[in-house]
Write an enzyme that holds these catalytic residues in place. Structure first.
Site, short mmCIF file in Angstrom:
data_model
loop_
_atom_site.label_atom_id
_atom_site.label_comp_id
_atom_site.label_asym_id
_atom_site.label_seq_id
_atom_site.Cartn_x
_atom_site.Cartn_y
_atom_site.Cartn_z
N GLU A 16 31.97 37.91 37.65
CA GLU A 16 32.84 36.81 38.04
C GLU A 16 32.02 35.74 38.76
O GLU A 16 31.14 36.05 39.57
CB GLU A 16 33.97 37.30 38.95
CG GLU A 16 35.03 36.24 39.20
CD GLU A 16 36.20 36.74 40.01
OE1 GLU A 16 37.30 36.19 39.85
OE2 GLU A 16 36.01 37.68 40.82
N GLU A 34 42.00 46.31 41.76
CA GLU A 34 41.26 45.42 40.86
C GLU A 34 39.78 45.53 41.17
O GLU A 34 39.38 45.52 42.34
CB GLU A 34 41.73 43.96 41.03
CG GLU A 34 40.89 42.95 40.26
CD GLU A 34 41.33 41.51 40.53
OE1 GLU A 34 42.51 41.29 40.84
OE2 GLU A 34 40.48 40.60 40.44
#
Length: 319
Positions: free
Chosen positions: A144, A139
């Site tokens: 974010e 990932e």
């Protein structure tokens, strides 16, 4: 010219090209309706345990949670409904690209706006194998953050035996070194951006900017350029070819020094999602300067999420 000399010269040219070439050609461009045509709207339970209800494509369209014009793509959460505390979470969207991008690829996103607000947890990231058997194929978190706090964070999440050196060439600040999801509460090996314009309200008030991620078997790199700053011309112009060697020092640099990129990262799907509270935003909510509790705030203050939306001008994939 002897055969052996010709072979040696050819090998040398190929070797030099393989080491130094950082040029890529555009393979896919997503603008406006392309996002809806080329991404799947995922109606699934939130893997991060958020106070969210990921709706299906028809609901997203009917409720205007996804919207496409000729130049923009909007993905947002509901901002009109007071939630039943015993019912589902706030309606929002999670989009998964139908196509995957493997080693030797670059993603460049041009955004006007990202979600903001207490309780929000927006993300633009990639994951191997559509998220099945996570984190076997890795990932990469490109955008974010939570609760309007701080700057952006770029992070890798992997299986064991992948770690990053404490000192490396990047402009961001390295956080945890171990990328293994099984340690440090799945914090991954993150890098905190130093530019206040990289996330949330400050990103939005500045008119957005560009994010880029390069994935090779030698490294993962992430760059950010705020709107109105010095941006490489092939990035700002959306060129059909790019040269990442001309982009300067990345904000986040994840080398293969103690991590085999090729064995920890398979072909990646792109994900765009907005959740609320959950494992990160909820866990740090009380220290974020936000009112009430995270779930109570998300349940009872829909109007505060009017600015909880992504506005993409384009997303380009290069290979």
């Amino acid at each position: 010219m002897s055969t052996s000399f010709t072979w040696s010269l050819t090998f040398a040219l190929v070797f030099v090209s393989g080491v130094w070439a950082a040029t890529y050609t555009v393979s896919d461009t997503y603008t406006g309706q392309d996002f809806l045509d080329s991404f799947t709207v995922q109606n699934i339970p939130d893997p991060t345990n958020g106070r969210v209800n990921y709706v299906d494509a028809a609901t997203a369209k009917n409720d205007n949670l996804t919207f496409a014009s000729a130049t923009n793509f909007i993905a947002r959460a509901d901002f009109t409904t007071v939630l039943d505390p015993n019912g589902p979470g706030r309606n929002s969207v999670r989009l998964l690209s139908n196509k995957q991008y493997g080693l030797g690829s670059v993603l460049v996103a041009n955004l006007n706006h990202m979600p903001e607000g207490c309780g929000t947890w927006p993300a633009f990231w990639t994951v191997g194998d559509q998220g099945n058997n996570w984190p076997t194929t890795g990932e990469i978190d490109i955008i974010e953050g939570v609760n309007n706090v701080g700057t952006n964070q770029g992070t890798l999440h992997t299986t064991p035996d992948c770690s990053m050196p404490a000192s490396r060439t990047e402009t961001g600040t390295a956080l945890q070194s171990d990328c293994d999801t099984a340690v440090n509460g799945n914090a991954g090996c993150g890098v905190s951006f130093t530019d206040a314009r990289s996330f949330g309200p400050t990103f939005n008030s500045n008119g957005g900017g560009w994010y880029a991620m390069e994935l090779t078997d030698d490294f993962v790199k992430i760059w950010f350029w705020a709107r109105g700053t010095s941006v490489p011309s092939d990035v700002s112009g959306g060129s059909s070819t790019i040269d990442t060697d001309n982009w300067g020092t990345p904000v986040a640099y994840f080398p293969n020094t103690s991590c085999s990129i090729s064995s920890h990262f398979g072909p990646q799907n792109i994900i765009i999602n907005l959740t609320f509270c959950g494992d990160w935003a909820g866990a740090v909510y009380s220290s974020s300067g936000c009112p009430s509790t995270c779930v109570d705030y998300v349940n009872n203050n829909p109007a505060d999420f009017e600015n909880a939306y992504f506005d993409f001008l384009s997303l380009k994939a290069y290979t």
